[in-house]
Scaffold this motif. Structure first.
Motif, short mmCIF file in Angstrom:
data_model
loop_
_atom_site.label_atom_id
_atom_site.label_comp_id
_atom_site.label_asym_id
_atom_site.label_seq_id
_atom_site.Cartn_x
_atom_site.Cartn_y
_atom_site.Cartn_z
N ALA A 30 -53.35 18.37 -26.57
CA ALA A 30 -53.08 19.27 -25.55
C ALA A 30 -54.25 19.03 -24.41
O ALA A 30 -53.87 18.63 -23.27
CB ALA A 30 -53.53 20.62 -25.76
N LYS A 31 -55.55 18.67 -25.03
CA LYS A 31 -56.62 18.01 -23.87
C LYS A 31 -55.92 16.72 -23.18
O LYS A 31 -56.14 16.62 -22.12
CB LYS A 31 -57.70 17.92 -24.57
CG LYS A 31 -58.42 19.13 -24.97
CD LYS A 31 -59.73 18.92 -25.80
CE LYS A 31 -60.52 20.27 -26.11
NZ LYS A 31 -61.28 20.17 -26.91
N THR A 33 -52.79 15.65 -22.63
CA THR A 33 -51.82 16.03 -21.75
C THR A 33 -52.36 16.63 -20.44
O THR A 33 -52.00 16.39 -19.38
CB THR A 33 -50.67 16.73 -22.23
OG1 THR A 33 -51.36 18.23 -22.98
CG2 THR A 33 -50.07 16.20 -23.59
N GLU A 34 -53.28 17.47 -20.59
CA GLU A 34 -54.02 18.21 -19.66
C GLU A 34 -54.76 17.16 -18.66
O GLU A 34 -54.38 17.13 -17.36
CB GLU A 34 -55.07 19.29 -19.82
CG GLU A 34 -54.44 20.57 -20.56
CD GLU A 34 -55.33 21.62 -20.98
OE1 GLU A 34 -56.78 21.26 -21.10
OE2 GLU A 34 -55.04 22.50 -21.52
N VAL A 35 -55.58 16.22 -19.24
CA VAL A 35 -55.90 14.89 -18.55
C VAL A 35 -55.03 14.34 -17.83
O VAL A 35 -55.08 13.94 -16.79
CB VAL A 35 -56.98 14.30 -19.48
CG1 VAL A 35 -57.19 12.94 -18.85
CG2 VAL A 35 -58.15 14.94 -20.00
N GLU A 37 -52.25 15.30 -16.63
CA GLU A 37 -51.68 16.16 -15.62
C GLU A 37 -52.56 15.94 -14.46
O GLU A 37 -52.24 15.96 -13.26
CB GLU A 37 -51.39 17.45 -16.04
CG GLU A 37 -50.39 17.56 -17.12
CD GLU A 37 -50.07 19.28 -17.23
OE1 GLU A 37 -50.62 20.00 -16.74
OE2 GLU A 37 -49.32 19.41 -18.17
N ILE A 38 -53.84 16.22 -14.78
CA ILE A 38 -54.68 16.32 -13.64
C ILE A 38 -54.83 14.84 -13.04
O ILE A 38 -55.03 14.78 -11.87
CB ILE A 38 -56.43 16.56 -14.27
CG1 ILE A 38 -56.39 17.97 -14.62
CG2 ILE A 38 -57.49 16.27 -13.51
CD1 ILE A 38 -57.52 18.49 -15.59
#
Length: 90
Positions: A30-31, A33-35, A37-38
């Protein structure tokens, strides 16, 4: 019977260990994928070289606005027009 229960307890312990590993892996994914996206959002941001062009645009606009009348000049102009209209109607 006690042997079966002890084996089941051992199996549950190993299953719990595997599940906790999966939870940490899922959290890391999850981290990641968040990175991603950012990073995708940051890639859409303007670059430093694009801001150089904006400075030129802003300076051109500033040059044009120096010739515009101020608020007081506009108010006096409208007041003069109103007085002229009222003077003509007398």
């Amino acid at each position: 019977m006690e042997n079966r229960v002890s084996r089941l307890e051992q199996q549950f312990a190993s299953i719990d260990a595997k599940l906790s590993k999966l939870d940490t892996i899922e959290g890391q994914m999850a981290k990641a994928t968040e990175v991603a996206e950012i990073k995708g959002q940051l890639s859409q941001m303007p670059k430093a070289t694009e801001f150089g062009h904006l400075r030129g645009d802003v300076s051109r606009i500033a040059e044009r606005t120096t010739n515009l009348p101020s608020m007081w000049q506009m108010m006096l102009g409208f007041l003069g027009i109103i007085v002229a209209i009222l003077w003509k109607t007398k």
